[in-house]
Design an enzyme around this catalytic site. Structure first.
Site, short mmCIF file in Angstrom:
data_model
loop_
_atom_site.label_atom_id
_atom_site.label_comp_id
_atom_site.label_asym_id
_atom_site.label_seq_id
_atom_site.Cartn_x
_atom_site.Cartn_y
_atom_site.Cartn_z
CE1 TYR A 80 32.55 28.75 -1.99
CE2 TYR A 80 34.43 29.27 -3.15
CZ TYR A 80 33.62 28.28 -2.41
OH TYR A 80 34.27 27.14 -2.44
CG ASN A 109 -0.54 -0.84 7.06
OD1 ASN A 109 0.41 -1.95 7.33
ND2 ASN A 109 -1.35 -0.69 7.98
CG ASP A 160 4.97 -2.45 9.72
OD1 ASP A 160 4.99 -2.90 10.97
OD2 ASP A 160 4.32 -2.77 8.81
NE ARG A 218 29.21 23.89 -0.19
CZ ARG A 218 29.96 24.13 -1.24
NH1 ARG A 218 30.15 25.32 -1.88
NH2 ARG A 218 30.59 23.09 -1.66
CG ASN A 235 -2.27 -8.61 18.32
OD1 ASN A 235 -1.47 -8.14 18.96
ND2 ASN A 235 -2.11 -9.45 17.24
NE ARG A 237 -2.70 -2.13 3.15
CZ ARG A 237 -2.77 -2.18 4.39
NH1 ARG A 237 -3.89 -1.45 4.77
NH2 ARG A 237 -2.36 -3.09 5.20
CE1 TYR A 261 4.43 -7.93 14.37
CE2 TYR A 261 2.64 -6.41 14.04
CZ TYR A 261 3.04 -7.86 14.24
OH TYR A 261 2.13 -8.86 14.52
N GLY A 302 3.26 -15.49 6.54
CA GLY A 302 2.65 -15.01 7.94
C GLY A 302 3.68 -14.66 9.08
C1 UD1 Z 1 -1.05 -8.37 12.57
C2 UD1 Z 1 -1.74 -8.98 13.22
C3 UD1 Z 1 -2.81 -8.41 13.93
C4 UD1 Z 1 -2.33 -6.85 14.49
C5 UD1 Z 1 -1.45 -6.17 13.55
C6 UD1 Z 1 -0.99 -5.13 14.37
C7 UD1 Z 1 -1.11 -11.44 12.79
C8 UD1 Z 1 -1.86 -12.51 12.16
N1 UD1 Z 1 -1.86 -10.52 12.57
O1 UD1 Z 1 -1.66 -8.13 11.31
O2 UD1 Z 1 -3.54 -9.01 14.97
O3 UD1 Z 1 -3.73 -6.24 14.98
O4 UD1 Z 1 -0.39 -7.13 13.16
O5 UD1 Z 1 -0.39 -4.04 13.41
O6 UD1 Z 1 -0.05 -11.56 13.22
N2 UD1 Z 1 5.53 -9.94 8.38
C9 UD1 Z 1 6.71 -10.80 8.02
N3 UD1 Z 1 6.56 -11.96 7.38
C10 UD1 Z 1 5.23 -12.35 7.14
C11 UD1 Z 1 4.22 -11.42 7.50
C12 UD1 Z 1 4.21 -10.44 8.02
O7 UD1 Z 1 7.84 -10.44 8.29
O8 UD1 Z 1 5.30 -13.47 6.39
C13 UD1 Z 1 5.87 -8.82 9.11
C14 UD1 Z 1 5.45 -7.55 8.44
O9 UD1 Z 1 6.50 -6.98 7.70
C15 UD1 Z 1 4.88 -6.62 9.54
C16 UD1 Z 1 4.65 -7.64 10.30
O10 UD1 Z 1 5.02 -8.79 10.27
O11 UD1 Z 1 5.98 -5.74 9.86
C17 UD1 Z 1 2.93 -7.45 10.52
O12 UD1 Z 1 2.40 -8.16 9.26
P1 UD1 Z 1 1.07 -7.62 8.58
O13 UD1 Z 1 0.90 -8.19 7.29
O14 UD1 Z 1 0.97 -6.03 8.63
O15 UD1 Z 1 0.06 -7.85 9.58
P2 UD1 Z 1 -1.32 -7.56 9.97
O16 UD1 Z 1 -2.37 -8.12 8.84
O17 UD1 Z 1 -1.32 -6.02 9.93
CA CA Z 2 0.20 -4.30 9.42
#
Ligand code: UD1
Ligand code: CA
Length: 458
Positions: free
Chosen positions: A365, A226, A103, A332, A168, A15, A101, A79
């Site tokens: 300068y 995101n 991000d 500079r 969460n 996104r 995380y 996941g």
């Molecule tokens: C996840 C949680 C959700 C929570 C939310 C908070 C799960 C299943 N869901 O959802 O409950 O409310 O975060 O922001 O955990 N990532 C990986 N590898 C993967 C998938 C994800 O490294 O295979 C990392 C992403 O880069 C990101 C984080 O894990 O930093 C979360 O992944 P994302 O896909 O954003 O999860 P959400 O759907 O937002």
């Molecule tokens: Ca997310």
């Protein structure tokens, strides 16, 4: 009990609509992932956080190779639980594991410390938050005794569950041994066919392991990024939080909404900062400095009582006490100004040292120069430091006086107390204490007639 940290950063970040991996986008001048790594490092300086990377991973790794982390690749993004599984072999078998995380950049060290201290050693810890709009997040399911029993992802939730506003954050604290035991039990039987880390909760509940939850003081701390709209919102949150902190420490911000700090910034008390000031990189500002409007300071150290006037740009410089700079000055990299020196409008200085109380007040300068103290550089002075191939040095002794509109063709030295006549082009060294000048003789022609226009042209 030892603590390890895993930072998940393998997601695609679709996104963002960007060629740059999401975690490299910057907030307050630093890549998102760097914020999280620094926070993790602040919890335990001796243990490197493990970063799980995937999408465009090599780019992320090489852009952030200065960070002290263990990189672990997740080749396919199956996941959050699958991501953690990749990291597990890099962690000690004992102790606790904190999951963050890449991000979610603004989580605070204090919030995490409190969370870690308050979570009983035998419990599974989770940070949750009440959000005004919980859309997109996993919802926290509690039983009649208000105990957390599971997490339901939005895509798997029914209407009643979607109405829950406690979400969460994705931040967990779990013992390494539980993690090793539970991860293999997680399946991908859900709407997204992903291995959900959220299943840890139900697994803990099933084994009667207590689930301990904590909340941040401000929910923005736990918001993930995101898209670019969320990036901008969190940037504003960061800036407001930082501005508040500065003001409470004794810094005057004439308008905290028109002030941006992007980097490692330290500002002493009684500094006054006017509007539209941007501070970038490593900036240190001493007591009683005044920073005028529309000013950019990047990697700059200011002493005390420095006066930076409107529309000045300073980059890579060290400025002594009681200096005055600007308006419209450009300083500079490699510039060092000693105390009480003055740099005025439309002056550019690069890679030069300037002595105490020296004045360069107008339209000059100065490059690759060493200028002594109490020197006066007249308006329009230019150090000609570049011959098209090499850079050369200009040296000017203490108490020298450089007349206006002088070119100093480097390499060249002007001695102490030397005076250079205005309009000179100096190509050889000018001796100390003498007047050196180099310009055509002035003459006047007594009977000279101005040309006149012919009748019809008038
Ligand atoms: C996840 C949680 C959700 C929570 C939310 C908070 C799960 C299943 N869901 O959802 O409950 O409310 O975060 O922001 O955990 N990532 C990986 N590898 C993967 C998938 C994800 O490294 O295979 C990392 C992403 O880069 C990101 C984080 O894990 O930093 C979360 O992944 P994302 O896909 O954003 O999860 P959400 O759907 O937002
Ligand atoms: Ca997310």
């Amino acid at each position: 009990m030892s603590l390890s940290t895993i930072i998940l950063a393998a997601g695609k970040g679709k996104r963002m609509h960007s060629e740059i991996p999401k975690v490299l986008h910057k907030l307050a001048g630093k890549p998102l992932l760097e914020h999280v790594v620094l926070t993790a490092a602040s919890l335990d300086k001796n243990r490197q956080p493990v970063v799980v990377y995937g999408h465009q991973g090599e780019r992320v790794k090489s852009a952030l190779d200065y960070l002290n982390v263990t990189w672990v690749e997740q080749t396919e993004q199956l996941g959050t639980a699958h991501a953690v599984q990749q990291a597990i072999s890099h962690l000690p078998k004992e102790g606790r594991v904190l999951i963050l995380y890449g991000d979610v950049p603004l989580i605070e060290t204090l919030t995490l410390k409190k969370f870690i201290n308050e979570t009983p050693l035998d419990a599974l810890g989770i940070i949750t938050a009440e959000l005004p709009d919980p859309t997109g997040f996993g919802r926290i399911i509690r039983d009649s005794k208000n105990t957390i029993i599971s997490i339901v992802e939005e895509k798997d939730a029914n209407t009643k569950q979607r109405a829950i506003t406690e979400i969460n954050t994705g931040i967990y604290l779990v013992s390494a041994s539980h993690l090793q035991k539970w991860l293999p039990q997680i399946t991908n039987h859900n709407a997204q066919q992903e291995f959900y880390l959220t299943d840890l909760i139900a697994l803990a509940v099933n084994e009667k392991i207590p689930v301990h939850s904590a909340q941040p003081d401000e929910y923005e701390e736990i918001l993930g990024i995101n898209d670019r709209l969320q990036l901008a919102c969190l940037e504003r949150f960061y800036q407001e939080r930082f501005a508040k902190k500065l003001m409470l420490q004794g810094v005057t911000l004439l308008d905290p909404h028109r002030f941006d700090a992007r980097g490692d910034i330290s500002i002493a008390q009684d500094v006054v900062i006017d509007v539209n000031v941007i501070l970038e990189g490593n900036v240190k500002i001493g007591k009683h400095c005044v920073i005028g409007p529309n000013t950019l300071l990047r990697n700059v150290i200011l002493g005390e009582h420095v006066d930076i006037q409107t529309n000045s740009v300073l980059d890579g410089a060290e400025i002594g006490d009681h200096c005055t700079i600007g308006p419209f000055a450009r300083i500079r990299p490699g510039t060092i100004l000693s105390s009480k020196s003055h740099v005025g409008n439309f002056v550019e200085i690069k890679n030069s040292t300037v002595g105490i109380a020296t004045k360069i007040n107008h339209l000059s300068y100065i490059g690759d120069s060493e200028i002594g103290q109490y020197v006066n550089i007249g308006a329009g002075t230019i150090t000609c430091n570049y011959d098209g191939v090499n850079k050369h040095k200009t040296t000017i002794g203490d108490h020298a006086f450089i007349g206006s509109n002088t070119e100093l063709v480097a390499p060249v030295t002007v001695g102490e107390q030397a005076t250079i006549g205005a309009g000179s082009t100096i190509t050889r060294n000018a001796p100390a204490h003498q007047l050196t000048l180099c310009r055509g003789q002035q003459r006047s022609i007594a009977n000279w007639q101005r040309p006149t226009k012919k009748e019809k042209e008038i």
